[in-house]
Write an enzyme that holds these catalytic residues in place. Structure first.
Site, PDB file in Angstrom:
ATOM      1  N   PRO A 120       0.774  -1.248   0.000  1.00  0.00           N
ATOM      2  CA  PRO A 120       0.000   0.000   0.000  1.00  0.00           C
ATOM      3  C   PRO A 120       0.808   1.302   0.000  1.00  0.00           C
ATOM      4  O   PRO A 120       0.793   2.073   0.962  1.00  0.00           O
ATOM      5  CB  PRO A 120      -0.847  -0.123   1.259  1.00  0.00           C
ATOM      6  CG  PRO A 120       0.006  -0.922   2.194  1.00  0.00           C
ATOM      7  CD  PRO A 120       0.726  -1.920   1.304  1.00  0.00           C
ATOM      8  N   CYS A 121       1.454   1.582  -1.128  1.00  0.00           N
ATOM      9  CA  CYS A 121       2.203   2.826  -1.243  1.00  0.00           C
ATOM     10  C   CYS A 121       1.276   4.044  -1.204  1.00  0.00           C
ATOM     11  O   CYS A 121       1.726   5.151  -0.897  1.00  0.00           O
ATOM     12  CB  CYS A 121       3.061   2.833  -2.500  1.00  0.00           C
ATOM     13  SG  CYS A 121       2.185   2.446  -4.014  1.00  0.00           S
ATOM     14  N   HIS A 122      -0.010   3.839  -1.464  1.00  0.00           N
ATOM     15  CA  HIS A 122      -0.957   4.958  -1.381  1.00  0.00           C
ATOM     16  C   HIS A 122      -1.104   5.468   0.051  1.00  0.00           C
ATOM     17  O   HIS A 122      -1.559   6.583   0.262  1.00  0.00           O
ATOM     18  CB  HIS A 122      -2.327   4.559  -1.957  1.00  0.00           C
ATOM     19  CG  HIS A 122      -3.001   3.437  -1.244  1.00  0.00           C
ATOM     20  ND1 HIS A 122      -2.670   2.105  -1.486  1.00  0.00           N
ATOM     21  CD2 HIS A 122      -3.969   3.426  -0.294  1.00  0.00           C
ATOM     22  CE1 HIS A 122      -3.420   1.339  -0.707  1.00  0.00           C
ATOM     23  NE2 HIS A 122      -4.217   2.114   0.018  1.00  0.00           N
TER      24      HIS A 122
END
Length: 160
Positions: A120-122
């Site tokens: 989850p780089c978001h």
């Protein structure tokens, strides 16, 4: 010998996603053009099921085999991103401090993440709470949509 790749494209609320499996593990998620297609690969079938559950707000943590390949630094950043809980964020500086790096290098690793959404780089944001870049879909708008999905009370789309 490396096993052949298997791919599956599925529709999602943030646009089509193409999932790639190699050697029994997810190795890539790409924001793609085009519609859904099918694959009999069991890992892809499970990934599609979990992504559907995620967007239905029934799943908060993916449980899929991942095949992450990169530098030691990138792997450290991606592993740290996997610890960020659903609906929460860390800054690039937070991750840098945790792994003994610097925020700019963390940002570069985030941009190189081959498995966005699942890794989850978001959930990684700027130190002042701003949405700083996103390489998938419509960039920061897609990042805001994913964060809004996880924490609908936050007005992240305002001003984009």
């Amino acid at each position: 010998m490396t096993a052949p790749l298997a791919r599956l494209t599925l529709n999602s609320p943030v646009g089509p996603l193409t999932l790639t499996v190699q050697d029994g593990a997810i190795c890539a998620v790409r924001f793609a053009q085009g519609g859904p297609d099918k694959s009999e690969n069991p890992v892809l079938q499970e990934a599609a099921k979990q992504i559907s559950s995620y967007f239905a707000r029934e799943l908060k943590q993916f449980d899929l085999p991942l095949n992450l390949r990169g530098s030691d630094h990138n792997l450290a950043v991606w592993q740290e991103m996997l610890t960020i809980p659903y609906g929460e964020t860390l800054t690039y500086g937070d991750i840098a401090q945790r792994i003994g790096s610097n925020p700019r290098a963390v940002g570069t690793a985030c941009g190189a993440n081959p498995i966005p959404l699942i890794v989850p780089c978001h959930r990684v944001i700027g130190k002042d709470g701003t949405l700083v870049g996103f390489s998938g879909g419509d960039g920061k708008k897609t990042k805001a949509r994913l964060l809004d999905h996880e924490a609908p009370a936050l007005p992240l789309l305002a001003g984009l």
